[in-house]
Structure formats: C-alpha cells, structure tokens
Design a protein around this motif. Structure first.
Motif, PDB file in Angstrom:
ATOM      1  N   GLY A 131       0.852  -1.196   0.000  1.00  0.00           N
ATOM      2  CA  GLY A 131       0.000   0.000   0.000  1.00  0.00           C
ATOM      3  C   GLY A 131       0.879   1.233   0.000  1.00  0.00           C
ATOM      4  O   GLY A 131       2.109   1.137  -0.025  1.00  0.00           O
ATOM      5  N   MET A 162       1.766   3.263   2.298  1.00  0.00           N
ATOM      6  CA  MET A 162       2.731   3.406   3.389  1.00  0.00           C
ATOM      7  C   MET A 162       3.929   2.485   3.252  1.00  0.00           C
ATOM      8  O   MET A 162       4.957   2.702   3.882  1.00  0.00           O
ATOM      9  CB  MET A 162       2.037   3.197   4.744  1.00  0.00           C
ATOM     10  CG  MET A 162       1.136   4.336   5.136  1.00  0.00           C
ATOM     11  SD  MET A 162       1.989   5.951   5.113  1.00  0.00           S
ATOM     12  CE  MET A 162       1.633   6.566   3.483  1.00  0.00           C
ATOM     13  N   PHE A 203      -0.755  -8.298   0.865  1.00  0.00           N
ATOM     14  CA  PHE A 203      -2.108  -8.121   1.406  1.00  0.00           C
ATOM     15  C   PHE A 203      -2.604  -9.424   2.026  1.00  0.00           C
ATOM     16  O   PHE A 203      -3.170  -9.446   3.102  1.00  0.00           O
ATOM     17  CB  PHE A 203      -3.095  -7.793   0.282  1.00  0.00           C
ATOM     18  CG  PHE A 203      -3.000  -6.411  -0.231  1.00  0.00           C
ATOM     19  CD1 PHE A 203      -3.171  -5.333   0.616  1.00  0.00           C
ATOM     20  CD2 PHE A 203      -2.770  -6.173  -1.570  1.00  0.00           C
ATOM     21  CE1 PHE A 203      -3.117  -4.049   0.131  1.00  0.00           C
ATOM     22  CE2 PHE A 203      -2.707  -4.896  -2.054  1.00  0.00           C
ATOM     23  CZ  PHE A 203      -2.886  -3.834  -1.210  1.00  0.00           C
ATOM     24  N   SER A 231      -6.357  -3.251   2.305  1.00  0.00           N
ATOM     25  CA  SER A 231      -5.801  -4.500   2.816  1.00  0.00           C
ATOM     26  C   SER A 231      -6.677  -5.078   3.923  1.00  0.00           C
ATOM     27  O   SER A 231      -6.949  -6.284   3.953  1.00  0.00           O
ATOM     28  CB  SER A 231      -4.401  -4.187   3.361  1.00  0.00           C
ATOM     29  OG  SER A 231      -3.805  -5.327   3.881  1.00  0.00           O
ATOM     30  N   ASN A 262      -7.657   5.424   5.085  1.00  0.00           N
ATOM     31  CA  ASN A 262      -7.801   6.639   4.264  1.00  0.00           C
ATOM     32  C   ASN A 262      -8.985   6.516   3.308  1.00  0.00           C
ATOM     33  O   ASN A 262      -9.138   7.291   2.381  1.00  0.00           O
ATOM     34  CB  ASN A 262      -6.492   6.983   3.527  1.00  0.00           C
ATOM     35  CG  ASN A 262      -6.037   5.866   2.611  1.00  0.00           C
ATOM     36  OD1 ASN A 262      -6.710   4.847   2.468  1.00  0.00           O
ATOM     37  ND2 ASN A 262      -4.885   6.037   1.980  1.00  0.00           N
ATOM     38  N   LEU A 307      -9.852   4.549   0.906  1.00  0.00           N
ATOM     39  CA  LEU A 307      -9.739   4.224  -0.521  1.00  0.00           C
ATOM     40  C   LEU A 307      -8.424   3.492  -0.791  1.00  0.00           C
ATOM     41  O   LEU A 307      -7.564   3.425   0.072  1.00  0.00           O
ATOM     42  CB  LEU A 307      -9.806   5.496  -1.373  1.00  0.00           C
ATOM     43  CG  LEU A 307      -8.996   6.711  -0.894  1.00  0.00           C
ATOM     44  CD1 LEU A 307      -7.576   6.691  -1.394  1.00  0.00           C
ATOM     45  CD2 LEU A 307      -9.684   7.983  -1.321  1.00  0.00           C
ATOM     46  N   ASN A 315      -2.794   3.835  -3.321  1.00  0.00           N
ATOM     47  CA  ASN A 315      -1.573   3.441  -4.013  1.00  0.00           C
ATOM     48  C   ASN A 315      -1.754   3.140  -5.500  1.00  0.00           C
ATOM     49  O   ASN A 315      -0.882   3.394  -6.318  1.00  0.00           O
ATOM     50  CB  ASN A 315      -1.016   2.219  -3.284  1.00  0.00           C
ATOM     51  CG  ASN A 315       0.303   1.745  -3.821  1.00  0.00           C
ATOM     52  OD1 ASN A 315       0.591   0.576  -3.753  1.00  0.00           O
ATOM     53  ND2 ASN A 315       1.096   2.629  -4.349  1.00  0.00           N
ATOM     54  N   THR A 316      -2.929   2.601  -5.836  1.00  0.00           N
ATOM     55  CA  THR A 316      -3.140   2.177  -7.221  1.00  0.00           C
ATOM     56  C   THR A 316      -4.002   3.160  -8.011  1.00  0.00           C
ATOM     57  O   THR A 316      -4.471   2.845  -9.092  1.00  0.00           O
ATOM     58  CB  THR A 316      -3.780   0.780  -7.251  1.00  0.00           C
ATOM     59  OG1 THR A 316      -4.683   0.675  -6.153  1.00  0.00           O
ATOM     60  CG2 THR A 316      -2.738  -0.301  -7.147  1.00  0.00           C
TER      61      THR A 316
HETATM   62  C1  LIG Z   1      -3.690  -9.346  -4.156  1.00  0.00           C
HETATM   63  C2  LIG Z   1      -3.405  -7.980  -4.658  1.00  0.00           C
HETATM   64  N1  LIG Z   1      -4.421  -7.277  -5.215  1.00  0.00           N
HETATM   65  C3  LIG Z   1      -4.195  -6.027  -5.680  1.00  0.00           C
HETATM   66  C4  LIG Z   1      -2.957  -5.469  -5.602  1.00  0.00           C
HETATM   67  C5  LIG Z   1      -2.707  -4.083  -6.164  1.00  0.00           C
HETATM   68  N2  LIG Z   1      -2.616  -3.072  -5.131  1.00  0.00           N
HETATM   69  C6  LIG Z   1      -1.429  -2.644  -4.644  1.00  0.00           C
HETATM   70  S1  LIG Z   1      -1.581  -1.414  -3.517  1.00  0.00           S
HETATM   71  C7  LIG Z   1      -3.274  -1.442  -3.662  1.00  0.00           C
HETATM   72  C8  LIG Z   1      -4.127  -0.474  -2.890  1.00  0.00           C
HETATM   73  C9  LIG Z   1      -3.957  -0.577  -1.407  1.00  0.00           C
HETATM   74  O1  LIG Z   1      -4.950   0.123  -0.744  1.00  0.00           O
HETATM   75  P1  LIG Z   1      -4.881   0.290   0.812  1.00  0.00           P
HETATM   76  O2  LIG Z   1      -4.644  -1.002   1.478  1.00  0.00           O
HETATM   77  O3  LIG Z   1      -6.093   1.037   1.220  1.00  0.00           O
HETATM   78  O4  LIG Z   1      -3.580   1.186   1.043  1.00  0.00           O
HETATM   79  P2  LIG Z   1      -3.262   2.656   0.471  1.00  0.00           P
HETATM   80  O5  LIG Z   1      -2.652   2.488  -0.875  1.00  0.00           O
HETATM   81  O6  LIG Z   1      -4.530   3.429   0.450  1.00  0.00           O
HETATM   82  O7  LIG Z   1      -2.273   3.207   1.443  1.00  0.00           O
HETATM   83  C10 LIG Z   1      -3.689  -2.410  -4.586  1.00  0.00           C
HETATM   84  C11 LIG Z   1      -5.098  -2.679  -4.956  1.00  0.00           C
HETATM   85  C12 LIG Z   1      -1.910  -6.239  -5.027  1.00  0.00           C
HETATM   86  N3  LIG Z   1      -0.680  -5.730  -4.878  1.00  0.00           N
HETATM   87  N4  LIG Z   1      -2.168  -7.468  -4.551  1.00  0.00           N
END
Ligand SMILES: Cc1ncc(C[n+]2csc(CCOP(=O)(O)OP(=O)(O)O)c2C)c(N)n1
Length: 302
Positions: free
Chosen positions: A38, A40, A61, A93, A119, A121, A124-125
């Motif tokens: 993510g 962080m 995750f 996550s 946050n 949402l 990161n993506t």
């Molecule tokens: C199994 C899996 N699905 C999707 C992703 C793509 N991905 C990487 S970061 C992210 C978003 C994470 O969101 P969050 O946990 O809310 O953290 P933030 O980025 O908001 O800090 C995603 C969907 C991945 N790395 N692994």
C-alpha cells in the motif's frame, strides 16, 4: 527523533504518514512492524532507503497478519515476551483484500497489534473504492455521471466486525486526536493476544483537498459524527468522545472534491445516516440518544 523518519515520499499533508509517526512514537522501539502492501509501504521502504527506525518487514495483502502471527510465535519460542509485533495496513488490505488472513489471525488470537490506517480508498493504485469508502464518494471505480453518483452503499463497520471475533480489544481513533490514540495504543500494547485499532487518516490526494488542511478534515469527520472514537473492550462498548454540539456533515463533505457532485438528497441521506448510526453507537455505549431518529431518517434510501 521520530521512529518513522521524515524523508519518506508520502504526499505533503499525507494523513497515513502522520498516523505512522504518532503510532511509532507512542509504541517505542521494542516493536517489529509487518507492513502490508500500500502507500505506506511504497513511500517508506524503497530500496536502498527506508523511513523505518524500527525492525520492519514488508508483506503481501493476503498474508500480513499470517506473517505477523509467525513472527510473534517465533519471538515466543525464543523466550521473548516483551517485543510487540505490529501490523500496519491500509483499509484496502484490512477491509477487503487481506481480510481472510486478518480473520484467521483474530480467530487464533495471536499476540499481534493490528493497526489499520484508514484513508477510505485504495490510494496506491490510483484511488479505487474500498470497503471503507463512504456512501456518495467518487473514486475511479465509483464514478459520477448521469446514472451513478459516487459510491452507492455504506462503509463496512470494521471495528465491530473485528470485535465480533471475540478479541479482547478493538478501537477506532483519529490522527486529529493524539491523546486518545496514545491511550488506545498503550492499552493494546499491554494486552496479550490480538488487538485492533483503526485510525482515520484522510488522504488529501484521493479525497481532493489541500494537504495543509488534513488535520482539519480529520477533526471535522469526528465532530460531524461520520467517524467515532470508541472502544470495544471484552465485548463492552465505550464512546470516548461525544460531541456536545455536532457539526452538520455538509461542512466536512464540502471540503473534499470527491463529494462535490452531491445533490440535496444525498446530503440529506448522509446526515440521516450519521444521526442513525450515532444513535446506535450511543445506545450500545449505554448513553441516551441525543438526536431523535426520525421516521424519515429510517426510510432514507437512495
Ligand atoms: C492481491 C493484490 N491485489 C491487488 C494489488 C494491487 N494493489 C497494490 S496497492 C493497492 C491499494 C492498497 O490500498 P490500501 O490497502 O487502502 O492502502 P493505500 O494504498 O490506500 O495506502 C492495490 C489494490 C496487489 N498488490 N495485490
């Protein structure tokens, strides 16, 4: 000296980075961080640099809580009963992608403090919706057009979902209420077994507000009762802050671009939902409801 160092590449005004400073400074050096993927992780640990001044492992995750369980059990096998294992994970996550692993850890009751920086949402993506995204918010997967007007359902009540696993301590906190967060972190640190804290940590980039007002946005979220500061300790609810003069939700919503499309019906729906869920929280905490839940509010469905 902060244990989460300056020099990470989070946005100026990043709520989650601020949450990590508060968390690490409160918990101190005798911790091991297990960080799910993510923002962080990306902004804090790009080789060969790191912002972490405490032991740190990046995980996926799907397995951050399982990795934390393993580290915790390894420490136990070594006879170390003082170092705390701490998961740091975003809401994507926690609420969604890694939830199965979190649920398993909670069921086993492993000695891990799980901290979710929420946050609201997937930052990161590129700002997709998560199970923590509130009703009405526009994201790149809950778009606004002639048919759809942002997210069409409500957030998951993650603290209560987690507490339903029967763990000793689950709580929600906010980056804008440091003393409250510190109290909760210290309490969780002292408990042997799984504990959980969700911290409201607004994302200026994803929600669309100036990074200079992050704390103001976080504060208003609590003052307008869209985010509560509460604890569930051994099944008992405690509301830590009950705003005597709650702010209308509108003020909070209008500060953020993700809500700029909201129409009057949607504002009304969000206000009614805030009133209803807050009344429920007051009741669960053994406090008399302050605001009458009207029949109109109960029927408010869009
Ligand atoms: C199994 C899996 N699905 C999707 C992703 C793509 N991905 C990487 S970061 C992210 C978003 C994470 O969101 P969050 O946990 O809310 O953290 P933030 O980025 O908001 O800090 C995603 C969907 C991945 N790395 N692994």
């Amino acid at each position: 000296m902060h244990l989460f160092a300056p020099g990470h590449s989070g946005c100026p005004g990043c709520g989650p980075s601020n949450a990590l400073i508060q968390v690490c400074d409160t918990l101190g050096k005798d911790i091991i961080i297990v960080n799910a993927t993510g923002c962080m992780e990306i902004t804090s640990s790009q080789y060969p640099q790191t912002a972490w001044r405490v032991p740190y492992i990046h995980s996926l995750f799907q397995n951050a809580p399982a990795v934390a369980s393993g580290v915790s059990r390894a420490l136990k096998a070594q006879g170390n009963d003082h170092t705390k294992v701490v998961v740091i994970a975003g809401d994507g996550s926690t609420y969604d992608i890694g939830f199965g692993s979190l649920s398993g850890m909670l069921e086993r009751g492993d000695d891990v403090l799980y901290v979710c920086y929420d946050n609201q949402l997937y930052a990161n993506t590129g700002v997709q919706k998560s199970g923590a995204t509130p009703y009405g918010a526009s994201t790149t997967t809950t778009m606004v057009g002639s048919v759809h007007k942002g997210k069409e359902n409500e957030r998951k009540p993650i603290v209560e979902i987690v507490a339903a696993h029967g763990i000793k301590y689950a709580a929600s906190a906010s980056i804008a209420y440091y003393a409250d967060l510190q109290m909760k972190l210290r309490k969780a640190m002292a408990i042997k077994g799984s504990t959980f804290i969700a911290i409201d940590a607004p994302c200026c980039l994803g929600a669309g507000f100036d990074g200079g007002i992050t704390m103001k946005v976080a504060k208003l979220s609590v003052q307008s009762r869209l985010w509560y500061l509460f604890e569930i300790e051994n099944g008992k609810y405690k509301l830590n802050f009950n705003p005597s003069n709650p702010k209308p939700v509108r003020e909070y919503l209008e500060m953020q671009k993700r809500f700029k499309h909201l129409d009057e019906k949607q504002f009304e729906h969000i206000q009614n939902q805030a009133n209803l869920t807050y009344n429920e929280m007051l009741e669960k905490s053994g406090l008399a409801p302050k605001i009458e839940a009207t029949a109109a509010a109960e029927k408010a469905q869009i």
